[in-house]
Design a protein around this motif. Structure first.
Motif, PDB file in Angstrom:
ATOM      1  N   ASP A   1      32.917   5.277  -2.293  1.00  0.00           N
ATOM      2  CA  ASP A   1      34.195   5.795  -2.782  1.00  0.00           C
ATOM      3  C   ASP A   1      34.622   5.143  -4.090  1.00  0.00           C
ATOM      4  OD1 ASP A   1      34.808   3.317  -1.738  1.00  0.00           O
ATOM      5  OD2 ASP A   1      36.503   3.997  -0.530  1.00  0.00           O
ATOM      6  N   ALA A   2      34.154   3.914  -4.353  1.00  0.00           N
ATOM      7  CA  ALA A   2      34.456   3.266  -5.629  1.00  0.00           C
ATOM      8  C   ALA A   2      33.700   3.935  -6.768  1.00  0.00           C
ATOM      9  CB  ALA A   2      34.098   1.783  -5.571  1.00  0.00           C
ATOM     10  N   VAL A   3      32.531   4.457  -6.481  1.00  0.00           N
ATOM     11  CA  VAL A   3      31.786   5.209  -7.495  1.00  0.00           C
ATOM     12  C   VAL A   3      32.476   6.541  -7.752  1.00  0.00           C
ATOM     13  CG1 VAL A   3      29.567   6.254  -8.091  1.00  0.00           C
ATOM     14  CG2 VAL A   3      29.623   4.091  -6.824  1.00  0.00           C
ATOM     15  N   GLU A   4      32.809   7.235  -6.694  1.00  0.00           N
ATOM     16  CA  GLU A   4      33.379   8.578  -6.835  1.00  0.00           C
ATOM     17  C   GLU A   4      34.783   8.562  -7.436  1.00  0.00           C
ATOM     18  OE1 GLU A   4      32.987  10.371  -3.008  1.00  0.00           O
ATOM     19  OE2 GLU A   4      30.797  10.454  -3.121  1.00  0.00           O
ATOM     20  N   SER A   5      35.512   7.447  -7.304  1.00  0.00           N
ATOM     21  CA  SER A   5      36.855   7.358  -7.871  1.00  0.00           C
ATOM     22  C   SER A   5      36.871   6.734  -9.267  1.00  0.00           C
ATOM     23  CB  SER A   5      37.764   6.537  -6.945  1.00  0.00           C
ATOM     24  OG  SER A   5      37.313   5.189  -6.861  1.00  0.00           O
ATOM     25  N   ALA A   6      35.722   6.487  -9.838  1.00  0.00           N
ATOM     26  CA  ALA A   6      35.627   5.834 -11.143  1.00  0.00           C
ATOM     27  C   ALA A   6      36.189   6.714 -12.255  1.00  0.00           C
ATOM     28  CB  ALA A   6      34.173   5.496 -11.445  1.00  0.00           C
TER      29      ALA A   6
ATOM     30  N   ASP B   1      26.431   0.270   0.321  1.00  0.00           N
ATOM     31  CA  ASP B   1      26.940   0.197  -1.050  1.00  0.00           C
ATOM     32  C   ASP B   1      25.934   0.782  -2.035  1.00  0.00           C
ATOM     33  OD1 ASP B   1      29.265  -0.967  -0.224  1.00  0.00           O
ATOM     34  OD2 ASP B   1      28.781  -2.979  -0.924  1.00  0.00           O
ATOM     35  N   ALA B   2      26.446   1.282  -3.150  1.00  0.00           N
ATOM     36  CA  ALA B   2      25.590   1.814  -4.204  1.00  0.00           C
ATOM     37  C   ALA B   2      24.772   0.691  -4.840  1.00  0.00           C
ATOM     38  CB  ALA B   2      26.430   2.512  -5.263  1.00  0.00           C
ATOM     39  N   ILE B   3      23.514   1.003  -5.184  1.00  0.00           N
ATOM     40  CA  ILE B   3      22.628   0.040  -5.846  1.00  0.00           C
ATOM     41  C   ILE B   3      22.237   0.523  -7.243  1.00  0.00           C
ATOM     42  CG2 ILE B   3      20.425  -1.171  -5.758  1.00  0.00           C
ATOM     43  CD1 ILE B   3      22.422  -2.082  -3.627  1.00  0.00           C
TER      44      ILE B   3
ATOM     45  N   VAL C   1      14.244   2.748 -21.648  1.00  0.00           N
ATOM     46  CA  VAL C   1      13.636   3.853 -22.387  1.00  0.00           C
ATOM     47  C   VAL C   1      14.697   4.789 -22.954  1.00  0.00           C
ATOM     48  CG1 VAL C   1      12.200   5.927 -22.167  1.00  0.00           C
ATOM     49  CG2 VAL C   1      11.424   3.764 -21.182  1.00  0.00           C
ATOM     50  N   ARG C   2      15.691   5.123 -22.162  1.00  0.00           N
ATOM     51  CA  ARG C   2      16.646   6.153 -22.550  1.00  0.00           C
ATOM     52  C   ARG C   2      18.002   5.611 -22.990  1.00  0.00           C
ATOM     53  NH1 ARG C   2      16.282  10.869 -18.148  1.00  0.00           N
ATOM     54  NH2 ARG C   2      16.745  12.202 -19.926  1.00  0.00           N
ATOM     55  N   GLY C   3      18.187   4.305 -22.879  1.00  0.00           N
ATOM     56  CA  GLY C   3      19.452   3.729 -23.289  1.00  0.00           C
ATOM     57  C   GLY C   3      20.529   3.950 -22.237  1.00  0.00           C
ATOM     58  N   ILE C   4      21.744   4.299 -22.681  1.00  0.00           N
ATOM     59  CA  ILE C   4      22.871   4.533 -21.780  1.00  0.00           C
ATOM     60  C   ILE C   4      23.201   6.026 -21.803  1.00  0.00           C
ATOM     61  CG2 ILE C   4      25.248   3.916 -21.216  1.00  0.00           C
ATOM     62  CD1 ILE C   4      24.862   1.352 -22.830  1.00  0.00           C
ATOM     63  N   LEU C   5      23.182   6.629 -20.627  1.00  0.00           N
ATOM     64  CA  LEU C   5      23.397   8.069 -20.522  1.00  0.00           C
ATOM     65  C   LEU C   5      24.634   8.360 -19.682  1.00  0.00           C
ATOM     66  CD1 LEU C   5      19.746   9.308 -19.845  1.00  0.00           C
ATOM     67  CD2 LEU C   5      20.963   9.250 -22.028  1.00  0.00           C
ATOM     68  N   PRO C   6      25.434   9.357 -20.081  1.00  0.00           N
ATOM     69  CA  PRO C   6      26.640   9.692 -19.315  1.00  0.00           C
ATOM     70  C   PRO C   6      26.308  10.489 -18.059  1.00  0.00           C
ATOM     71  CG  PRO C   6      26.387  11.219 -21.133  1.00  0.00           C
ATOM     72  CD  PRO C   6      25.281  10.198 -21.286  1.00  0.00           C
ATOM     73  N   VAL C   7      27.095  10.286 -17.037  1.00  0.00           N
ATOM     74  CA  VAL C   7      26.981  11.073 -15.809  1.00  0.00           C
ATOM     75  C   VAL C   7      28.106  12.109 -15.807  1.00  0.00           C
ATOM     76  CG1 VAL C   7      27.210  11.000 -13.287  1.00  0.00           C
ATOM     77  CG2 VAL C   7      25.840   9.279 -14.489  1.00  0.00           C
ATOM     78  N   ALA C   8      27.741  13.375 -15.569  1.00  0.00           N
ATOM     79  CA  ALA C   8      28.731  14.457 -15.550  1.00  0.00           C
ATOM     80  C   ALA C   8      29.217  14.765 -14.150  1.00  0.00           C
ATOM     81  CB  ALA C   8      28.148  15.723 -16.170  1.00  0.00           C
ATOM     82  N   SER C   9      28.349  14.550 -13.139  1.00  0.00           N
ATOM     83  CA  SER C   9      28.773  14.893 -11.787  1.00  0.00           C
ATOM     84  C   SER C   9      27.969  14.115 -10.761  1.00  0.00           C
ATOM     85  CB  SER C   9      28.620  16.399 -11.536  1.00  0.00           C
ATOM     86  OG  SER C   9      27.254  16.786 -11.592  1.00  0.00           O
ATOM     87  N   LEU C  10      28.594  13.929  -9.600  1.00  0.00           N
ATOM     88  CA  LEU C  10      27.958  13.334  -8.428  1.00  0.00           C
ATOM     89  C   LEU C  10      28.454  14.131  -7.240  1.00  0.00           C
ATOM     90  CD1 LEU C  10      26.378  11.196  -6.853  1.00  0.00           C
ATOM     91  CD2 LEU C  10      28.376   9.699  -7.007  1.00  0.00           C
ATOM     92  N   GLY C  11      27.609  15.026  -6.735  1.00  0.00           N
ATOM     93  CA  GLY C  11      28.064  15.942  -5.709  1.00  0.00           C
ATOM     94  C   GLY C  11      29.199  16.804  -6.249  1.00  0.00           C
TER      95      GLY C  11
END
Length: 273
Positions: free
Chosen positions: A218-223, A169-171, A232-242
């Motif tokens: 798969d729960a991460v990739e289907s989000a 599982d993702a951590i 330090v950086r707060g909340i940052l958006p993710v644009a891609s995973l693979g």
């Protein structure tokens, strides 16, 4: 970078080669955002530092003394990063901790990293986080898993590496907690077996803005959206995973706006991210 070193509550000239933090990673650290000569999240960092010191049975200087030295270190600093590194102190060769070691700790001030110009690119790391509940959650100094994982991510040309536990599982990322949006709810993985209980993650959980849930890959990739957060950086958006890509999502802006209202230092980063 500027740094000061202390042995207990006395300033020291340097680090002794017999320091157990150097020899065995026998210590803890906190990395904190500085804003207008203050550390707005200090109470949360101190709580985690105290919990880590309790678990590792490392003596901790008084909070008043630490806070006074922090005030000295960040005087006149409008924006930056402060790192507090606490070690058990000096000891002889061998793993057995000295019975009455005096803690050695240091404060170092660093420049604030630039906010990314676009969403982050993540890489699934082959490195797995080992399960160890006695060390889970705290920021101990044994970080070779994260070092190797970050090297993986950089070799893949990505901004961050996403780590899984032994069960798969993702951590979280190498230096941030993971947030995953499903059905209008932000979810974050548990960190009771491995991973770090981030101070912003704790803030989100306390306010009901996120909840803990096991997250298979798969729960991460289907989000609907994915984000990372740290102090330090707060909340940052993710644009891609693979091969999986995400467009900007309104729920992300709502989440980050709520954080910026509580901690205005993160509002100043929003335009660049």
């Amino acid at each position: 970078m500027s740094a000061r070193i202390f042995s207990g509550e006395r300033e020291a000239a340097g680090i002794d080669p017999a320091n157990r933090g150097l020899a065995y990673g026998d210590g803890l650290f906190e990395t904190m955002r500085v804003h207008r000569a203050g550390v707005p999240l200090w109470s949360r960092h101190l709580a985690r530092l105290r919990e880590g010191a309790r678990r590792l049975r490392i003596a901790l200087p008084s909070a008043d003394f630490i806070e006074a030295r922090i005030a000295d270190a960040i005087a006149g600093c409008d924006a930056g990063v402060l790192k507090l590194l606490l070690t058990r102190g000096e000891g002889g060769r061998g793993y057995a901790p000295p019975a009455a070691a005096e803690p050695v700790w240091l404060l170092s001030r660093h420049a604030l990293p630039a906010s990314p110009a676009a969403g982050l690119r993540l890489h699934w790391c082959e490195m797995r986080l080992a399960s160890q509940p006695a060390l889970a959650g705290i920021k101990h100094c044994n970080r070779l898993e994260q070092v190797l994982a970050r090297a993986e991510a950089e070799a893949a040309g990505c901004d961050e590496g996403l780590l899984r536990g032994i069960a798969g599982d993702a951590i979280g990322a190498t230096s941030a907690n993971l947030l995953v949006l499903h059905g209008g709810r932000w979810l974050t993985p548990p960190v009771d077996a491995c991973g770090v209980a981030g101070v912003l993650r704790g803030w989100l959980l306390e306010r009901g803005l996120a909840e803990v849930a096991d997250l298979a890959p798969d729960a991460v990739e289907s989000a609907d959206a994915v984000a990372l957060c740290n102090a330090v950086r707060g909340i940052l958006p993710v644009a891609s995973l693979g091969a999986r890509a995400w467009a900007p999502h309104p729920a992300f802006n709502e989440l980050r706006s709520g954080l910026a209202m509580a901690y205005p230092m993160f509002a100043e980063d929003r335009g660049a991210a």
